[in-house]
Design a protein around this motif. Structure first.
Motif, short mmCIF file in Angstrom:
data_model
loop_
_atom_site.label_atom_id
_atom_site.label_comp_id
_atom_site.label_asym_id
_atom_site.label_seq_id
_atom_site.Cartn_x
_atom_site.Cartn_y
_atom_site.Cartn_z
N CYS A 239 8.13 6.93 5.35
CA CYS A 239 6.72 6.61 5.08
C CYS A 239 5.82 7.61 5.81
O CYS A 239 4.85 8.12 5.24
N SER A 242 5.38 10.68 4.04
CA SER A 242 4.73 10.52 2.73
C SER A 242 5.69 10.54 1.56
O SER A 242 5.35 11.02 0.47
N LEU A 244 6.09 8.49 -0.42
CA LEU A 244 5.45 7.35 -1.06
C LEU A 244 4.44 7.97 -2.01
O LEU A 244 3.69 8.86 -1.60
N ASN A 245 4.45 7.51 -3.27
CA ASN A 245 3.67 8.24 -4.27
C ASN A 245 2.20 8.43 -3.89
O ASN A 245 1.61 9.43 -4.21
N THR A 310 5.00 3.89 -8.55
CA THR A 310 6.01 3.32 -7.65
C THR A 310 7.38 3.38 -8.33
O THR A 310 7.49 3.79 -9.49
N ASN B 174 9.53 15.51 0.02
CA ASN B 174 8.20 15.25 -0.49
C ASN B 174 7.48 16.55 -0.86
O ASN B 174 6.88 16.66 -1.93
N GLU B 186 9.25 8.58 -4.15
CA GLU B 186 9.31 7.22 -3.65
C GLU B 186 10.60 6.98 -2.88
O GLU B 186 11.60 7.66 -3.11
N ALA B 189 11.04 1.87 0.72
CA ALA B 189 10.07 1.04 1.45
C ALA B 189 9.69 -0.24 0.70
O ALA B 189 9.40 -1.25 1.32
N ARG B 190 9.69 -0.19 -0.63
CA ARG B 190 9.25 -1.37 -1.38
C ARG B 190 10.40 -2.32 -1.70
O ARG B 190 10.21 -3.32 -2.35
#
Ligand code: SF4
Lengths: 814, 191
Positions: A239, A242, A244-245, A310, B174, B186, B189-190
């Motif tokens: 996280c 990044s 994460l989109n 996501t 990334n 992604e 995390a989710r």
């Protein structure tokens, strides 16, 4: 975590809800037990009586998905009984700020709702601003009916202990006991994990924690905080980096289509974060990023603002045939994603799937899934052998934000390679394929700085993350930074491109030219609180307890009766302490606005009981915000909604049964919703001590398989009797999305709960199995639902509806 | 270790439903005493941290002649002080396992088997695919209302993963994804 693992020993009370820490974050128990030996109380709230419950002083059984009803009542009790810390609340939160009069909640829906879009217009969720300064107006006392505190009280007044009992199953008397135990023993800490986030109200669940801890003055203190026990070894670091989109350069919002320039982006995101964006762009594009070309802004891909990027958007797009190439590294969605039968269909539509792994997993071999016809699956698959952690070097960041260096001890087996090397090689190959291209679309590849050395690659990358001085900088105190030096911390980063940092929150990890993540001083702990500032390095700035300015009063003195962490030293004119002070500028004292910003990452600079829409105006650059604050899409206060699949009607507002912002199904025909008529039991899933996540690794370890050989379903005794099922019998568990056969474990750990006057049986399953590995078995996630939280995009795997029936053969054999 | 695997199993499983297993943790002194029995003289020690949960427990790898002869909790670590849980204590097996994937594998469309590839072939295939997909799905501009915005992206490439990786890998992962032009970057995390 706002705090860190060893700090758990400093708590006087624990509220553990949404986590089975004893099994899934075992080492936390080392510190929790230490606190317990000193008299700390442990409260565990969970639908299942598990190993954490067994050491708790108070165990409360709660229905899956009913957390806001319970926590709302705890907050209400704290407010009604005056158990909050009024001085802290007035100084460090937005309690006194005036909210707009238009803001209201009616029938479970906040003002501004657009039903057709499942969206709110949030304009009314704001402060009453002073026309001249554009800052919120402030009330004289907490009794002012227009202030945030009064709105908070009114909002939660409906959450009586009795209402909480009706919805959540936690007895009203126990709700009060928990509220009082937690409020009267301070500092208190809150621990949670996926049990709290995997809901369609995940963000609002955690907002309850934030509100409760702000009311009790528990944030910024040793032994306090809101502590997320994160699942994976480096989910924190991923996280931070990044992956994460929605983010870039360390929790900085990635641009949308309507941000064609850095200025357009700054209008939405503020000048404070623009500085870190410029440092990120300099890290990526080096000398090619200049003030004249907007620091290479055009080379960043702009998201479509309305599109879901996501993992769920990915699966939906793969199913629609739009996503062609999926590249998974160390992730096994064919076990861990919900609604697995749909995920399988989606993967089958890809052109190419690349899996970088230690093992042949259910994802890599999805075309071999039992029941699948390989001939019909046209997807090309590459399985690339990866090195494991002891076979490579680099850093990871655990939940406590501790950035630790790992050394490579041994070589990877066979031809396996470190992911870093694979990524580096592929990037260079793709860049080579575009060599000489004059197409503007290929510019990002040519303009990026990407020339890491073959040796010590990880350290070179960490240096780019931590940041460099690019041209001479003179700091306000006269200190001169020379080009080529590593930046010493966030405070040295410049807005004009004279420094770079790939992730500003890690600025200083190479402070003084040394890799601070390698430090090993486990002996020196001047605080006596378990901080060990010379062991590895914690982001940001080696700060162990976030928001620690809030541990002081208005004058910068530690609150009476608390453990001093930081303080304003009037003689030296400096913030000092046993921890790095969490202040914007260590030389700006309590008499300045900067010296009062205990929550400096919010636009308001204070804690937010109401998550109001707010942008802090920039004093120097007129028309631009300095910084903004995050407002959840589904409301400025948490409101209770039933899970998408629920056996009961919403007691508070039957018209707003679910979270109004959730759109589900997204893909008609692939996301069926079951009802209690066909699927009368509530299923919750989780991991266990012996197997970990998808089980890709642990199910390949023989002795872990001996300890936990197979997937099971735990049934309450009363339900098992009704179904005439005994422990060890095979049962068929089904949901609207899939079915599987497993053995039943009949147990008192699970119970039939009394909810809204109805009997609601709750069953539990671990989700760690699949058809690959040494221990194989059906995957629980064929049952679970892929409805997600509208803001965070976490799926509702903690609450869906299933049916359980005995498998005939098993009954006949008996 | 002086505790045999069988005994260890008994010791842990014997805890039944209680906390024995989860809280077992090998105390530093026990581990040190136990490892003394192994011939670790001359072993090189490397510190690392566990790769299961996010506690980040410190570990020490003992290596003799390039072989991992022992992996144990790091007694000089501020989080675990030498202890490991049942999963962490099993880590050595993950390096030694004959079930590890050791060479790049390829499965052709419609095929029912893996075939071995060289790294060069595998990564060449992947790089060409990235280029093909990128070229055929590129979105240079996008209209919203009356305005045509430059967006410079592809929505056809997805990157998934990172929580199993180091920070440096995540950072490059990334960076590479966004430079290719995708925002589908992604990780777990989710989940
Ligand atoms: S040893 Fe156990 S508690 Fe420690 S990091 Fe590994 S999995 Fe987590």
């Amino acid at each position: 975590m706002t705090n860190h693992w060893a700090d758990l020993q400093n708590a006087k009370v624990f509220l553990i809800e949404g986590s089975n820490a004893a099994e899934n974050h075992v080492m936390s128990m080392k510190w929790i037990r230490k606190a317990q030996e000193k008299g700390a109380k442990i409260i565990h709230v969970d639908p299942r009586f598990n190993r954490t419950s067994s050491i708790a002083d108070i165990y409360a059984r709660i229905r899956p998905g009913a957390d806001i009803a319970f926590l709302g009542a705890v907050i209400n009790h704290v407010l009604q009984q005056g158990l909050y810390d009024a001085e802290y609340v007035k100084l460090h939160t937005n309690a006194l700020l005036l909210a707009k009069d238009e803001f209201a909640l009616e029938d479970g829906v906040f003002t501004g709702y657009h039903e057709d879009k499942h969206k709110y217009d949030t304009a009314s969720w704001a402060y009453d601003l002073d026309a001249a300064t554009q800052k919120p107006k402030k009330a004289a006392s907490l009794d002012d009916p227009r202030c945030v505190f009064s709105k908070l009280k009114a909002h939660f007044a409906r959450y009586t202990p009795e209402v909480a009992e009706e919805i959540s199953g936690v007895p009203a008397e126990q709700v009060k006991l928990i509220a009082e135990t937690f409020a009267n023993n301070r500092p208190g800490t809150i621990l949670y994990a996926l049990g709290m986030t995997q809901h369609t109200v995940g963000i609002q669940n955690i907002r309850c924690y934030g509100i409760l801890q702000l009311l009790l003055g528990n944030i910024g203190k040793a032994g306090g905080g809101v502590n997320a026990l994160r699942g994976e070894p480096n989910v924190q670091g991923a996280c931070d980096m990044s992956v994460l989109n929605g983010y870039m350069f360390g929790y900085i919002n990635a641009p949308n289509h309507n941000h064609p320039t850095l200025e357009a982006w700054t209008k939405d995101n503020g000048t404070f974060r623009r500085k870190f964006t410029v440092n990120g762009l300099k890290a990526w594009f080096g000398e090619n990023a200049t003030a004249e070309n907007d620091f290479g802004w055009r080379w960043l891909p702009k998201k479509n603002g309305a599109k879901d990027y996501t993992v769920f958007g990915m699966i939906d797009d793969a199913y629609a045939g739009k996503l062609k190439l999926l590249w998974a590294v160390g992730q096994n969605p064919m076990v861990t994603n919900p609604n697995l039968n749909y995920v399988h269909e989606a993967l089958s539509k890809l052109d190419m799937l690349v899996v970088q792994e230690l093992w042949d997993t259910e994802t890599a071999s999805f075309w071999q899934r039992p029941g699948a016809d390989p001939k019909a699956i046209k997807t090309e698959v590459l399985l690339l052998p990866a090195a494991y952690f002891m076979e490579k070097e680099g850093t990871i960041s655990g939940s406590g934000r501790l950035v630790q260096w790992r050394y490579a001890a041994v070589k990877p087996p066979g031809k396996a390679k470190a992911d870093l090397e694979i990524i580096d090689t592929v990037f260079r190959k793709v860049r080579d394929l575009y060599a000489g291209s004059t197409d503007p679309k290929d510019e990002p590849l040519a303009k990026a700085v990407w020339n890491y050395p073959a040796e010590h690659t990880a350290e070179a990358v960490l240096q780019e993350i931590g940041g460099r001085v690019l041209s001479e900088v003179t700091l306000p105190d006269g200190k001169v930074l020379k080009p080529g030096a590593f930046v010493g911390g966030i405070g040295q980063l410049q807005a004009d491109g004279s420094t770079s940092s790939g992730a500003w929150i890690y600025a200083g990890v190479f402070g003084g030219g040394k890799n601070l993540s390698k430090r090993r001083d486990a002996k020196t702990d001047p605080s006596g609180l378990g901080m060990f500032p010379g062991f590895a390095w914690t982001w940001p700035g080696n700060m162990k307890i976030l928001y620690n300015r809030a541990s002081c009063d208005a004058d910068g003195k530690p609150w009476p009766g608390t453990t001093p962490l930081v303080w304003w030293d009037a003689t030296e004119k400096k913030w000092k302490g046993v921890d790095t002070p969490d202040v914007p500028d260590a030389t700006k004292g309590p008499e300045t606005p900067e010296g009062q910003r205990a929550f400096r990452m919010n636009g308001e600079g204070i804690g937010r009981l109401m998550a109001a829409v707010y942008k802090d105006p920039d004093a120097k650059e007129k028309g631009l915000p300095r910084d903004g604050s995050y407002t959840p899409k589904d409301g400025p206060f948490p409101e209770f909604y039933e899970p998408i699949e629920s056996p009961v009607a919403n007691v508070l507002h039957p018209k707003a049964q679910h979270n109004p912002c959730v759109k589900y199904p997204r893909v008609p025909g692939k996301q069926p919703v079951g009802t209690a008529k066909d699927f009368p039991y509530v299923l919750m899933t989780s991991s266990i001590a012996e197997h970990w996540c998808a089980g890709s690794t642990t199910r390949n370890v023989p002795w872990l398989n001996e300890l936990q050989p197979e997937c099971v379903v735990e049934l309450p005794t009363q339900l098992a009797e009704k179904l005439r099922v005994k422990g060890g019998d095979k049962v068929r568990v089904s949901s609207a999305r899939g079915e599987m056969v497993v053995k039943a474990v009949v147990t008192k750990r699970m119970q039939v709960m009394k909810i809204a006057g109805q009997d609601v049986p709750v069953v539990w399953m671990p989700y760690n199995w699949g058809f690959k590995g040494l221990s194989t078995g059906p995957s629980t996630n064929v049952l679970t639902i892929d409805a997600v939280d509208p803001g965070a995009g976490t799926q509702e795997t903690k609450a869906c509806l299933v049916n359980v029936v005995p498998v005939e053969e098993a009954v006949a054999q008996r | 270790m002086s505790i045999s695997r069988r005994n260890w199993l008994k010791l842990t499983a014997g805890g039944g439903t209680g906390l024995a297993l989860a809280e077992l943790g090998f105390s530093a002194s026990k581990v040190q005493a136990a490892t003394g029995h192994l011939k670790l003289t001359g072993a090189k020690q490397f510190t690392t941290a566990c790769n299961f949960c996010s506690c980040g427990c410190g570990m020490v790898c003992n290596v003799v002649d390039g072989k991992l002869v022992n992996l144990e909790g790091d007694p000089d670590h501020v989080i675990n002080q030498g202890a490991l849980c049942s999963k962490g204590a099993a880590m050595q097996a993950t390096h030694e396992s004959d079930r590890r994937v050791k060479t790049p594998l390829y499965r052709a469309p419609g095929s029912d088997r893996w075939q071995e590839l060289s790294w060069e072939e595998a990564l060449e295939k992947l790089a060409r695919k990235v280029k093909d997909v990128r070229d055929s799905t590129w979105i240079a501009t996008e209209r919203d209302g009356d305005v045509e915005y430059p967006v410079n992206r592809t929505d056809a490439i997805g990157f998934l993963g990172g929580a199993q990786n180091t920070n440096e890998e995540c950072y490059l992962w990334n960076k590479m994804g966004r430079l290719f032009g995708t925002n589908f970057v992604e990780h777990q995390a989710r989940l």
